[in-house]
Design a protein around this motif. Structure first.
Motif, PDB file in Angstrom:
ATOM      1  N   LYS A  23       0.850  -1.200   0.000  1.00  0.00           N
ATOM      2  CA  LYS A  23       0.000   0.000   0.000  1.00  0.00           C
ATOM      3  C   LYS A  23       0.881   1.243   0.000  1.00  0.00           C
ATOM      4  O   LYS A  23       1.995   1.219   0.513  1.00  0.00           O
ATOM      5  CB  LYS A  23      -0.906   0.026   1.241  1.00  0.00           C
ATOM      6  CG  LYS A  23      -1.814  -1.170   1.363  1.00  0.00           C
ATOM      7  CD  LYS A  23      -2.916  -1.128   0.351  1.00  0.00           C
ATOM      8  CE  LYS A  23      -3.834  -2.324   0.576  1.00  0.00           C
ATOM      9  NZ  LYS A  23      -4.723  -2.555  -0.499  1.00  0.00           N
ATOM     10  N   PRO A  24       0.394   2.367  -0.547  1.00  0.00           N
ATOM     11  CA  PRO A  24       1.201   3.599  -0.542  1.00  0.00           C
ATOM     12  C   PRO A  24       1.446   4.094   0.886  1.00  0.00           C
ATOM     13  O   PRO A  24       0.522   4.532   1.560  1.00  0.00           O
ATOM     14  CB  PRO A  24       0.360   4.596  -1.329  1.00  0.00           C
ATOM     15  CG  PRO A  24      -0.775   3.841  -1.925  1.00  0.00           C
ATOM     16  CD  PRO A  24      -0.879   2.531  -1.219  1.00  0.00           C
ATOM     17  N   ALA A  25       2.664   3.998   1.347  1.00  0.00           N
ATOM     18  CA  ALA A  25       3.004   4.351   2.726  1.00  0.00           C
ATOM     19  C   ALA A  25       2.741   5.821   3.017  1.00  0.00           C
ATOM     20  O   ALA A  25       2.361   6.173   4.133  1.00  0.00           O
ATOM     21  CB  ALA A  25       4.462   4.007   3.012  1.00  0.00           C
ATOM     22  N   ALA A  26       2.928   6.682   2.043  1.00  0.00           N
ATOM     23  CA  ALA A  26       2.733   8.110   2.274  1.00  0.00           C
ATOM     24  C   ALA A  26       1.304   8.443   2.679  1.00  0.00           C
ATOM     25  O   ALA A  26       1.054   9.482   3.274  1.00  0.00           O
ATOM     26  CB  ALA A  26       3.124   8.902   1.019  1.00  0.00           C
ATOM     27  N   MET A  27       0.372   7.568   2.396  1.00  0.00           N
ATOM     28  CA  MET A  27      -1.035   7.797   2.729  1.00  0.00           C
ATOM     29  C   MET A  27      -1.432   7.127   4.049  1.00  0.00           C
ATOM     30  O   MET A  27      -2.547   7.308   4.519  1.00  0.00           O
ATOM     31  CB  MET A  27      -1.938   7.274   1.606  1.00  0.00           C
ATOM     32  CG  MET A  27      -1.626   7.868   0.244  1.00  0.00           C
ATOM     33  SD  MET A  27      -1.687   9.674   0.215  1.00  0.00           S
ATOM     34  CE  MET A  27      -3.416   9.928   0.419  1.00  0.00           C
TER      35      MET A  27
END
Length: 145
Positions: A23-27
């Motif tokens: 999953k996109p870690a930044a989110m």
């Protein structure tokens, strides 16, 4: 089969969160308080919070031991922020004020500042003292992880 997970500590409430690696870690947000887990900047920590971040974060953690009166620390600050913005979420960046956290500085034998320590799996993996530019800092982190 489920995606692999990694663990990161919330910068707000210090609760450990498991984040799917696919999953996109930044989110990613904290499951307890809802705060963003990544802010692309260093996190100022106290001694107690430092111990939680080091023990429970399962990505490399770079800690800047510094003081407000230190000229080289002031010169290093924008570089540390720049590199944090570039390397998060693969690496967590913390800052410890040695004047406010003298016991912690003593526990880690901080003799000169700025001193950077890279922790991996809760253990000190590398250390360097003195201010440096972004390129050498990124190279040191890459070599030490």
């Amino acid at each position: 089969m489920s995606a692999p997970l990694y663990q990161i500590v919330c910068p707000e409430c210090t609760q450990a969160n498991r984040v799917p690696a696919d999953k996109p870690a930044a989110m990613a947000k904290c499951g307890v308080c809802g705060a963003k887990l990544y802010r692309a900047k260093p996190i100022m920590v106290s001694g107690a919070d430092f111990k939680v971040h080091i023990a429970k974060t399962k990505i490399p953690v770079v800690v800047d031991f510094w003081a407000a009166w230190c000229g080289p620390c002031k010169a290093m600050d924008p570089v540390f922020k720049q590199v944090a913005a570039e390397l998060e979420p693969a690496v967590r960046f913390l800052k410890v004020n040695t004047d406010e956290e003298q016991k912690l500085a003593g526990d880690y034998a901080i003799r000169g500042i700025p001193t950077l320590i890279l922790f991996k799996n809760g253990r000190e993996n590398a250390r360097v003292s003195g201010a440096m530019a972004a390129g050498p800092l990124k190279a040191w982190i890459a070599k030490s992880t």
